[in-house]
Design a protein around this motif. Structure first.
Motif, PDB file in Angstrom:
ATOM      1  N   PHE A 138       0.842  -1.190   0.000  1.00 60.42           N
ATOM      2  CA  PHE A 138       0.000   0.000   0.000  1.00 60.42           C
ATOM      3  C   PHE A 138       0.880   1.242   0.000  1.00 60.42           C
ATOM      4  O   PHE A 138       1.712   1.425   0.891  1.00 60.42           O
ATOM      5  CB  PHE A 138      -0.904   0.014   1.237  1.00 60.42           C
ATOM      6  N   LEU A 139       0.700   2.079  -1.022  1.00 60.51           N
ATOM      7  CA  LEU A 139       1.459   3.324  -1.099  1.00 60.51           C
ATOM      8  C   LEU A 139       0.873   4.355  -0.151  1.00 60.51           C
ATOM      9  O   LEU A 139      -0.346   4.412   0.037  1.00 60.51           O
ATOM     10  CB  LEU A 139       1.433   3.857  -2.528  1.00 60.51           C
ATOM     11  N   PRO A 140       1.721   5.201   0.435  1.00 58.26           N
ATOM     12  CA  PRO A 140       1.198   6.194   1.384  1.00 58.26           C
ATOM     13  C   PRO A 140       0.491   7.345   0.678  1.00 58.26           C
ATOM     14  O   PRO A 140       0.848   7.728  -0.441  1.00 58.26           O
ATOM     15  CB  PRO A 140       2.462   6.686   2.097  1.00 58.26           C
ATOM     16  N   LEU A 141      -0.497   7.878   1.352  1.00 64.12           N
ATOM     17  CA  LEU A 141      -1.181   9.067   0.858  1.00 64.12           C
ATOM     18  C   LEU A 141      -0.303  10.296   1.056  1.00 64.12           C
ATOM     19  O   LEU A 141       0.494  10.353   1.997  1.00 64.12           O
ATOM     20  CB  LEU A 141      -2.488   9.288   1.622  1.00 64.12           C
ATOM     21  N   PHE A 183      -3.385   3.369   8.465  1.00 65.90           N
ATOM     22  CA  PHE A 183      -2.674   2.881   7.280  1.00 65.90           C
ATOM     23  C   PHE A 183      -2.015   1.528   7.533  1.00 65.90           C
ATOM     24  O   PHE A 183      -2.059   0.625   6.687  1.00 65.90           O
ATOM     25  CB  PHE A 183      -1.638   3.921   6.849  1.00 65.90           C
ATOM     26  N   ALA A 184      -1.427   1.357   8.702  1.00 68.63           N
ATOM     27  CA  ALA A 184      -0.687   0.128   9.004  1.00 68.63           C
ATOM     28  C   ALA A 184      -1.591  -1.099   9.058  1.00 68.63           C
ATOM     29  O   ALA A 184      -1.097  -2.237   8.942  1.00 68.63           O
ATOM     30  CB  ALA A 184       0.051   0.278  10.338  1.00 68.63           C
ATOM     31  N   ALA A 185      -2.899  -0.919   9.209  1.00 66.87           N
ATOM     32  CA  ALA A 185      -3.822  -2.050   9.306  1.00 66.87           C
ATOM     33  C   ALA A 185      -4.286  -2.552   7.942  1.00 66.87           C
ATOM     34  O   ALA A 185      -4.826  -3.661   7.841  1.00 66.87           O
ATOM     35  CB  ALA A 185      -5.042  -1.666  10.144  1.00 66.87           C
ATOM     36  N   LEU A 186      -4.089  -1.769   6.895  1.00 70.64           N
ATOM     37  CA  LEU A 186      -4.603  -2.160   5.580  1.00 70.64           C
ATOM     38  C   LEU A 186      -4.004  -3.471   5.064  1.00 70.64           C
ATOM     39  O   LEU A 186      -4.734  -4.298   4.500  1.00 70.64           O
ATOM     40  CB  LEU A 186      -4.376  -1.022   4.581  1.00 70.64           C
ATOM     41  N   PRO A 187      -2.694  -3.731   5.227  1.00 65.72           N
ATOM     42  CA  PRO A 187      -2.176  -5.031   4.784  1.00 65.72           C
ATOM     43  C   PRO A 187      -2.807  -6.211   5.513  1.00 65.72           C
ATOM     44  O   PRO A 187      -2.971  -7.288   4.938  1.00 65.72           O
ATOM     45  CB  PRO A 187      -0.672  -4.928   5.084  1.00 65.72           C
ATOM     46  N   TRP A 228      -6.354   5.125  -5.865  1.00 65.50           N
ATOM     47  CA  TRP A 228      -6.823   6.329  -5.183  1.00 65.50           C
ATOM     48  C   TRP A 228      -5.648   7.225  -4.810  1.00 65.50           C
ATOM     49  O   TRP A 228      -5.732   8.464  -4.919  1.00 65.50           O
ATOM     50  CB  TRP A 228      -7.633   5.987  -3.931  1.00 65.50           C
ATOM     51  N   VAL A 229      -4.546   6.633  -4.370  1.00 61.69           N
ATOM     52  CA  VAL A 229      -3.354   7.426  -4.027  1.00 61.69           C
ATOM     53  C   VAL A 229      -2.912   8.255  -5.229  1.00 61.69           C
ATOM     54  O   VAL A 229      -2.509   9.423  -5.078  1.00 61.69           O
ATOM     55  CB  VAL A 229      -2.214   6.509  -3.528  1.00 61.69           C
ATOM     56  N   GLU A 233       9.004   4.584  -5.490  1.00 62.34           N
ATOM     57  CA  GLU A 233       8.838   4.583  -4.043  1.00 62.34           C
ATOM     58  C   GLU A 233       8.439   3.214  -3.529  1.00 62.34           C
ATOM     59  O   GLU A 233       8.742   2.836  -2.402  1.00 62.34           O
ATOM     60  CB  GLU A 233       7.769   5.609  -3.649  1.00 62.34           C
ATOM     61  N   ALA A 234       7.714   2.475  -4.401  1.00 67.31           N
ATOM     62  CA  ALA A 234       7.230   1.157  -3.974  1.00 67.31           C
ATOM     63  C   ALA A 234       8.286   0.081  -4.113  1.00 67.31           C
ATOM     64  O   ALA A 234       8.128  -1.020  -3.571  1.00 67.31           O
ATOM     65  CB  ALA A 234       6.003   0.767  -4.820  1.00 67.31           C
TER      66      ALA A 234
END
Length: 327
Positions: free
Chosen positions: A13-16, A107-111, A271-272, A325-326
């Motif tokens: 998951f890429l950061p917003l 954010f950390a919970a999405l994975p 979305w990001v 970045e990913a």
């Protein structure tokens, strides 16, 4: 951007932008599993206890990511007369999705949620393309970075200008394209967004409600308006049941839970991209100017627009930056 669906990562998951502390609630619609079995898989994957809240509703409490509701989609269930619900329930399960709804997640919970999605797939969960005209989707409720008209205007404009690009590729199933639930913004609304370089909250609310007096938009701002101006929204749409929350209600993505190369990370990362475009001042100015020129030309049609957006985004290097970045 033309190969965005190929280049964006599916396993992270890429950061917003402006993402510190922002949360996102997730809703996933799918078939192939009963509510009780889906709840058991979530509890087995994420921990927690299962509570039965009715014939078709369960809640997983105390999981790694907080409380998760699991139920037969109420948007459909409420259409079935309760006197015959029991008789029709098994038939209905073939066309009515089960839905899981999380609380706003850090954010950390999405994975962790994506790991549960993978477990549901292995157990037989099915998605949008498993039948004709199912139209099941994933909704992301992404917390606002700022509760300001300027921020909402920029992100909404970025999405409006990129919506045709998303629909131009095989990212949205036909059943969702032709259904009423994720309609695109009217072109007149996009015109107004591009003309409004700055706007106050009152004018933004007036503009949105004039063109979008409905929940059925791919990016639904009504929850935000219900949070910011509940009285105005109730007056404008007295019959709509809208949950107020300071979050973009992004309704467009399909649920392709049964497809091996699909993930929640992929939809999140799309979305990001929208928010990263919104945060890029030069790119936004180019796209806004391009839209005005596109609309003013007698030789262009709407199908030309995705190519223009793709060219601008590719020139900006934004996608390469994100992919880098990913890595």
């Amino acid at each position: 951007m033309s190969d965005l669906h190929l280049t964006l990562p599916r396993d992270r998951f890429l950061p917003l932008p402006h993402g510190d502390g922002r949360k996102c609630g997730v809703e996933i619609e799918f078939g192939g599993l009963r509510e009780d079995k889906a709840a058991r898989i979530l509890a087995d994957t994420l921990g927690g206890e299962i509570r039965c809240d009715g014939d078709t509703k369960y809640t997983v409490t105390g999981s790694d990511i907080g409380e998760i509701e699991v139920y037969l989609d109420t948007a459909w269930r409420d259409q079935i007369d309760t006197a015959i619900l029991g008789q029709l329930l098994e038939i209905a399960r073939s066309v009515v999705p089960v839905e899981i709804v999380t609380e706003p997640l850090p954010f950390a919970a999405l994975p962790r949620l994506d790991a549960a999605r993978a477990a549901l797939r292995k157990a037989g969960a099915t998605g949008s393309r498993s039948g004709i005209l199912l139209g099941w989707g994933v909704h992301l409720n992404v917390q606002l970075a700022e509760e300001t008209a300027d921020h909402i205007l920029r992100v909404t404009t970025a999405f409006a200008l990129c919506d045709d690009v998303i629909r131009a590729f095989d990212w949205v199933d036909t059943s969702r394209r032709i259904g009423p639930f994720v309609d695109p913004y009217p072109r007149a609304f996009i015109d107004a967004l591009c003309a409004a370089e700055r706007i106050d909250m009152d004018a933004l609310i007036t503009l949105y409600l004039k063109h979008n007096p409905t929940r059925n938009r791919a990016l639904d701002l009504l929850p935000i308006l219900a949070h910011i101006a509940p009285d105005r929204l109730k007056e404008a749409l007295p019959d709509e049941k809208i949950s107020a929350r300071p979050a973009y209600h992004y309704r467009l993505p399909d649920c392709r839970i049964d497809e091996a190369d699909w993930s929640l990370a992929l939809e999140w990362n799309r979305w990001v991209v929208i928010e990263r475009i919104a945060a890029n001042f030069d790119l936004m100015e180019q796209l806004r100017t391009d839209w005005i020129e596109h609309r003013g030309s007698f030789t262009t049609v709407r199908s030309d627009w995705p190519d223009r957006v793709t060219e601008r985004v590719d020139q900006s290097g934004l996608i390469e930056e994100l992919v880098g970045e990913a890595a």
